[in-house]
Write a protein that holds these residues in place. Structure first.
Motif, PDB file in Angstrom:
ATOM      1  N   ASP A   1      -5.882   2.064   3.034  1.00  0.00           N
ATOM      2  CA  ASP A   1      -6.068   2.520   1.650  1.00  0.00           C
ATOM      3  C   ASP A   1      -4.745   3.063   1.093  1.00  0.00           C
ATOM      4  OD1 ASP A   1      -5.731   5.054   2.718  1.00  0.00           O
ATOM      5  OD2 ASP A   1      -7.848   5.593   2.629  1.00  0.00           O
ATOM      6  N   ASN A   2      -4.793   3.662  -0.096  1.00  0.00           N
ATOM      7  CA  ASN A   2      -3.523   4.076  -0.714  1.00  0.00           C
ATOM      8  C   ASN A   2      -2.873   5.270  -0.011  1.00  0.00           C
ATOM      9  OD1 ASN A   2      -5.247   6.048  -1.582  1.00  0.00           O
ATOM     10  ND2 ASN A   2      -5.033   5.617  -3.776  1.00  0.00           N
ATOM     11  N   LYS A   3      -3.613   5.896   0.931  1.00  0.00           N
ATOM     12  CA  LYS A   3      -2.996   6.950   1.744  1.00  0.00           C
ATOM     13  C   LYS A   3      -2.458   6.401   3.066  1.00  0.00           C
ATOM     14  CE  LYS A   3      -5.355  11.136   0.348  1.00  0.00           C
ATOM     15  NZ  LYS A   3      -6.227  12.213   0.806  1.00  0.00           N
ATOM     16  N   GLY A   4      -2.682   5.111   3.290  1.00  0.00           N
ATOM     17  CA  GLY A   4      -2.216   4.506   4.536  1.00  0.00           C
ATOM     18  C   GLY A   4      -3.206   4.645   5.669  1.00  0.00           C
ATOM     19  N   GLN A   5      -4.477   4.976   5.336  1.00  0.00           N
ATOM     20  CA  GLN A   5      -5.497   5.150   6.379  1.00  0.00           C
ATOM     21  C   GLN A   5      -6.378   3.914   6.497  1.00  0.00           C
ATOM     22  OE1 GLN A   5      -5.753   7.250   8.660  1.00  0.00           O
ATOM     23  NE2 GLN A   5      -4.722   9.128   8.011  1.00  0.00           N
ATOM     24  N   ILE A   6      -6.792   3.591   7.728  1.00  0.00           N
ATOM     25  CA  ILE A   6      -7.699   2.444   7.897  1.00  0.00           C
ATOM     26  C   ILE A   6      -9.132   2.867   7.607  1.00  0.00           C
ATOM     27  CG2 ILE A   6      -6.332   1.104   9.543  1.00  0.00           C
ATOM     28  CD1 ILE A   6      -8.193   2.255  11.762  1.00  0.00           C
ATOM     29  N   ASP A   7      -9.982   1.867   7.404  1.00  0.00           N
ATOM     30  CA  ASP A   7     -11.403   2.086   7.150  1.00  0.00           C
ATOM     31  C   ASP A   7     -12.113   1.912   8.506  1.00  0.00           C
ATOM     32  OD1 ASP A   7     -14.068   1.827   6.557  1.00  0.00           O
ATOM     33  OD2 ASP A   7     -13.792   0.348   4.951  1.00  0.00           O
ATOM     34  N   LEU A   8     -12.681   2.993   9.022  1.00  0.00           N
ATOM     35  CA  LEU A   8     -13.282   2.937  10.365  1.00  0.00           C
ATOM     36  C   LEU A   8     -14.483   1.984  10.401  1.00  0.00           C
ATOM     37  CD1 LEU A   8     -12.985   6.689  11.415  1.00  0.00           C
ATOM     38  CD2 LEU A   8     -11.566   4.766  12.157  1.00  0.00           C
ATOM     39  N   ASP A   9     -15.168   1.837   9.267  1.00  0.00           N
ATOM     40  CA  ASP A   9     -16.291   0.884   9.224  1.00  0.00           C
ATOM     41  C   ASP A   9     -15.777  -0.548   9.359  1.00  0.00           C
ATOM     42  OD1 ASP A   9     -18.259   2.775   9.007  1.00  0.00           O
ATOM     43  OD2 ASP A   9     -18.097   2.875   6.816  1.00  0.00           O
ATOM     44  N   GLU A  10     -14.629  -0.810   8.724  1.00  0.00           N
ATOM     45  CA  GLU A  10     -14.067  -2.161   8.858  1.00  0.00           C
ATOM     46  C   GLU A  10     -13.692  -2.432  10.318  1.00  0.00           C
ATOM     47  OE1 GLU A  10     -10.291  -3.128   6.999  1.00  0.00           O
ATOM     48  OE2 GLU A  10     -10.690  -5.268   7.193  1.00  0.00           O
ATOM     49  N   LEU A  11     -13.134  -1.388  10.985  1.00  0.00           N
ATOM     50  CA  LEU A  11     -12.801  -1.541  12.410  1.00  0.00           C
ATOM     51  C   LEU A  11     -14.074  -1.851  13.210  1.00  0.00           C
ATOM     52  CD1 LEU A  11     -11.072  -1.220  15.008  1.00  0.00           C
ATOM     53  CD2 LEU A  11     -11.464   1.241  14.871  1.00  0.00           C
TER      54      LEU A  11
ATOM     55  N   GLU B   1      13.441  -7.286   1.400  1.00  0.00           N
ATOM     56  CA  GLU B   1      11.978  -7.307   1.340  1.00  0.00           C
ATOM     57  C   GLU B   1      11.451  -5.885   1.203  1.00  0.00           C
ATOM     58  OE1 GLU B   1       9.228  -9.827   2.113  1.00  0.00           O
ATOM     59  OE2 GLU B   1      10.829 -10.716   0.912  1.00  0.00           O
ATOM     60  N   PRO B   2      10.526  -5.639   0.251  1.00  0.00           N
ATOM     61  CA  PRO B   2       9.972  -4.285   0.211  1.00  0.00           C
ATOM     62  C   PRO B   2       9.143  -4.022   1.470  1.00  0.00           C
ATOM     63  CG  PRO B   2       8.858  -5.710  -1.374  1.00  0.00           C
ATOM     64  CD  PRO B   2       9.952  -6.528  -0.753  1.00  0.00           C
ATOM     65  N   SER B   3       9.000  -2.763   1.809  1.00  0.00           N
ATOM     66  CA  SER B   3       8.321  -2.390   3.048  1.00  0.00           C
ATOM     67  C   SER B   3       6.895  -2.935   3.105  1.00  0.00           C
ATOM     68  CB  SER B   3       8.294  -0.862   3.118  1.00  0.00           C
ATOM     69  OG  SER B   3       7.077  -0.420   3.672  1.00  0.00           O
ATOM     70  N   HIS B   4       6.546  -3.568   4.222  1.00  0.00           N
ATOM     71  CA  HIS B   4       5.189  -4.123   4.368  1.00  0.00           C
ATOM     72  C   HIS B   4       4.151  -3.001   4.440  1.00  0.00           C
ATOM     73  CE1 HIS B   4       6.099  -3.197   8.593  1.00  0.00           C
ATOM     74  NE2 HIS B   4       4.805  -3.247   8.832  1.00  0.00           N
ATOM     75  N   VAL B   5       4.603  -1.820   4.877  1.00  0.00           N
ATOM     76  CA  VAL B   5       3.682  -0.678   5.000  1.00  0.00           C
ATOM     77  C   VAL B   5       3.284  -0.199   3.605  1.00  0.00           C
ATOM     78  CG1 VAL B   5       3.439   1.698   5.828  1.00  0.00           C
ATOM     79  CG2 VAL B   5       4.679   0.015   7.211  1.00  0.00           C
ATOM     80  N   LEU B   6       4.276   0.014   2.744  1.00  0.00           N
ATOM     81  CA  LEU B   6       3.992   0.495   1.392  1.00  0.00           C
ATOM     82  C   LEU B   6       3.238  -0.566   0.593  1.00  0.00           C
ATOM     83  CD1 LEU B   6       7.263   2.450   0.486  1.00  0.00           C
ATOM     84  CD2 LEU B   6       5.225   3.244   1.670  1.00  0.00           C
ATOM     85  N   ARG B   7       3.570  -1.821   0.834  1.00  0.00           N
ATOM     86  CA  ARG B   7       2.853  -2.913   0.151  1.00  0.00           C
ATOM     87  C   ARG B   7       1.385  -2.908   0.549  1.00  0.00           C
ATOM     88  NH1 ARG B   7       5.905  -8.386   0.920  1.00  0.00           N
ATOM     89  NH2 ARG B   7       5.473  -7.555   2.937  1.00  0.00           N
ATOM     90  N   ALA B   8       1.133  -2.740   1.856  1.00  0.00           N
ATOM     91  CA  ALA B   8      -0.263  -2.719   2.341  1.00  0.00           C
ATOM     92  C   ALA B   8      -1.024  -1.535   1.743  1.00  0.00           C
ATOM     93  CB  ALA B   8      -0.287  -2.642   3.865  1.00  0.00           C
ATOM     94  N   MET B   9      -0.310  -0.457   1.415  1.00  0.00           N
ATOM     95  CA  MET B   9      -0.956   0.725   0.820  1.00  0.00           C
ATOM     96  C   MET B   9      -1.171   0.542  -0.688  1.00  0.00           C
ATOM     97  SD  MET B   9       1.319   3.553   2.868  1.00  0.00           S
ATOM     98  CE  MET B   9       1.085   4.852   1.692  1.00  0.00           C
ATOM     99  N   GLY B  10      -0.690  -0.559  -1.217  1.00  0.00           N
ATOM    100  CA  GLY B  10      -0.856  -0.812  -2.652  1.00  0.00           C
ATOM    101  C   GLY B  10       0.154  -0.063  -3.511  1.00  0.00           C
ATOM    102  N   VAL B  11       1.236   0.419  -2.893  1.00  0.00           N
ATOM    103  CA  VAL B  11       2.287   1.082  -3.675  1.00  0.00           C
ATOM    104  C   VAL B  11       2.952   0.011  -4.546  1.00  0.00           C
ATOM    105  CG1 VAL B  11       4.502   2.321  -3.517  1.00  0.00           C
ATOM    106  CG2 VAL B  11       2.676   2.815  -1.874  1.00  0.00           C
ATOM    107  N   PRO B  12       3.059   0.233  -5.875  1.00  0.00           N
ATOM    108  CA  PRO B  12       3.653  -0.799  -6.729  1.00  0.00           C
ATOM    109  C   PRO B  12       5.052  -1.202  -6.258  1.00  0.00           C
ATOM    110  CG  PRO B  12       2.725   0.982  -8.056  1.00  0.00           C
ATOM    111  CD  PRO B  12       2.648   1.422  -6.619  1.00  0.00           C
TER     112      PRO B  12
END
Ligand code: PLP
Length: 397
Positions: free
Chosen positions: A123-133, A331-342
Motif C-alpha cells: 500500500d502507500n505506506k509500503g505495507q503488504i496486505d496479509l489477506d493477500e498473502l 530508473e525511479p525506485s521500484h519500491v516507491l513505484r510499488a507504493m504508488g508514489v508519483p
C-alpha cells in the motif's frame, strides 16, 4: 577521508575499530586453514566456531544453524534456489514487489525458468496486505520470501503475523533480514522463520562476508558445491578474518540495540523533523510507525534527488537516492513505484541512513546547508517556477 559526514549506512557501514582489531591477527600470524589437521589450523578453526556462536547468540539460535556465505546476495540465492532444488515438485514462489534486487531478480529469473511467482503488492505506506498473502498460499508453494525491513524506506514488515500465516500452512519462510540484523532485536527461538539472510557490511563488519540461518530440519540443497566446509552446506575455504570480524560485530550489536533506539533514532528524527517543519513541499515515504530507527526517505518536490546528492556531496555529506545498488541508473525506485508514489516525487527522494557512529554535530551541519541547497535547486527548476507562477496568479485574483 577526513570530514566526511556519512548518512548512507544502509548502503554500507564503517568497520568497527573493535572488529578490525579482532580480525588483524587472522590476517597476519594466524593464517592457517581451519580445515587442516595440524594445531596451527586448529587454532583458527576454534576461533571460527567462536564467531559462529556469537552470530547465533544475536538471533537466539544455535551455532549449527549458521552457515557463513560471501554476502547477503549469496545468502538470498542460496535460500531460494536451495529450497527449490530440494523440493522439485513445488513450482510456486511468493515474494513482494519491494524486495531488494538480490531477491527480486532471482525470482524474475525463476519465473522465466517455468516457476510461477506471486509478487505481493504494497500500500502507500509500503505495507503488504496479509489477506493477500494468506490467499496466495497454495499446496505447491515451495517458499515464501519476504524481507524484514526495506533498504530504501526502512519499513518493517509484521514478521510475527507473516510467519504465523505462512507456517500455519507448513510452507518454508525465507526472510531477507540484511537491513534488520543488528539494528533491531530478532529472536528466532520465538519467531518461526526457516531461513534468514544477513550481510556483514551492513552491521560494521567488513564487506565480503554474510550468513544464512537455516533452521534445523529445513529441506534445502547446498548452493556452492565443493569441499566439506560449513558441514557440507557451503563449499569453499572460509573467509576467516572476515567471519571473525562478523562474530565481533554481532557481539557489539547485541549491546547496541538501546543506542539504536535512542541515539540513532534521535539523530534520524532530528533531521527528519527539521526537514518537514522548515522545508516546504517535503514528504516522508513509507510507514513512519513501523520503521527501522536509522532510516528516513524524504521527497523534495520539484527537484531531482540526484541533484541534491551532488550538492550535499560538495559539503562532504553522503546520502543516497534509492538503493545504492540501483543508483547510477535513472530508473525511479521500484519500491516507491510499488507504493504508488508519483513519478516526480519518487525522482526527488533522498535516503538518509544513520549509525551509532554518527554525531549530533553532523546532523546540525546538514540542517545548516540543506535549506539553501533546496532553495538553490528549486530556483532553477521549471516545475517550481511554474508552481510559483500559478501561486502568484491566485494571489492577484
Ligand atoms: N538485501 C537487502 C535488503 C539489502 O539492502 C542488500 C544490500 O543493500 C542486499 C540484500 C545485498 O547484500 P550484499 O551487498 O551483502 O550482497
Amino acid at each position: 577521508m577526513e570530514n566526511v559526514i556519512y548518512f548512507d549506512n544502509n548502503a554500507t557501514t564503517n568497520v568497527a575499530p573493535e572488529v578490525l582489531e579482532e580480525m588483524l591477527p587472522y590476517l597476519k600470524e594466524f593464517y592457517g586453514n581451519p580445515s587442516s589437521m595440524h594445531s596451527f589450523g586448529g587454532k583458527v578453526h576454534k576461533k571460527l566456531e567462536e564467531a559462529r556462536e556469537k552470530v547465533a547468540n544475536l538471533l537466539n539460535s544455535s551455532p549449527t544453524e549458521i552457515v557463513f556465505t560471501s554476502c547477503g546476495t549469496e545468502s538470498n540465492n542460496f535460500a531460494i534456489r536451495g529450497v527449490l532444488e530440494a523440493n522439485p515438485e513445488k513450482k510456486h514462489i511468493i515474494t513482494t514487489r519491494v524486495e531488494h534486487p538480490a531477491v527480486l531478480n532471482v525470482c524474475k529469473y525463476l519465473s522465466k525458468k517455468g516457476y510461477d511467482v506471486t509478487f505481493l503488492k504494497v500500500d502507500n505506506k509500503g505495507q503488504i496486505d496479509l489477506d493477500e498473502l494468506r490467499d496466495s498460499l497454495r499446496d505447491d508453494t515451495a517458499i515464501v520470501s519476504i524481507m524484514y525491513a526495506n533498504n530504501e524506506t526502512g519499513v518493517i514488515f509484521p514478521m510475527e503475523k507473516i510467519a504465523q500465516i505462512v507456517k500455519s500452512r507448513g510452507i518454508i519462510l525465507h526472510v531477507d533480514a540484511v537491513q534488520a540484523v543488528g539494528k533491531i532485536p530478532i529472536d528466532l527461538s520465538k519467531l518461526p522463520i526457516d531461513l534468514l539472510s544477513s550481510s556483514g557490511h551492513k552491521l560494521h563488519a567488513p564487506k565480503g562476508v554474510g550468513f544464512l540461518y537455516i533452521r534445523r530440519g529445513t529441506k534445502i540443497k547446498p548452493f556452492m558445491l565443493g569441499g566439506h566446509q560449513e558441514r557440507g552446506r557451503r563449499g569453499g575455504t572460509e573467509n576467516v578474518a572476515s567471519i571473525i570480524g562478523l562474530g565481533k560485530a554481532c557481539e557489539l550489536a547485541m549491546n547496541s540495540f538501546e543506542e539504536e533506539m535512542t541515539k540513532v533514532k534521535g539523530l534520524r528524527d532530528k533531521l527528519e523533523n527539521f526537514i518537514l517543519e522548515n522545508i516546504p513541499y517535503t514528504h516522508v515515504n513509507g510507514d513512519r510507525e513501523n520503521r527501522l530507527p536509522n532510516t528516513t526517505n524524504v521527497s523534495f518536490e520539484f527537484i531531482e534527488g540526484e541533484s541534491i546528492l551532488l550538492m550535499l556531496d560538495k559539503y562532504g555529506i553522503c546520502a543516497s537516492s534509492g538503493s545504492a545498488c540501483t543508483s547510477g541508473s535513472l530508473e525511479p525506485s521500484h519500491v516507491l513505484r510499488a507504493m504508488g508514489v508519483p513519478f516526480t516525487l519518487s525522482h526527488s527522494s533522498i535516503r538518509f541512513s544513520f549509525s551509532r557512529y554518527n554525531k549530533e554535530e553532523e546532523v546540525d551541519r546538514c540542517i545548516q546547508v540543506l535549506p539553501e541547497i533546496i532553495d538553490r535547486l528549486r530556483s532553477i527548476s521549471p516545475f517550481w517556477n511554474e508552481k510559483k507562477g500559478k501561486n502568484f496568479k491566485k494571489v492577484e485574483n
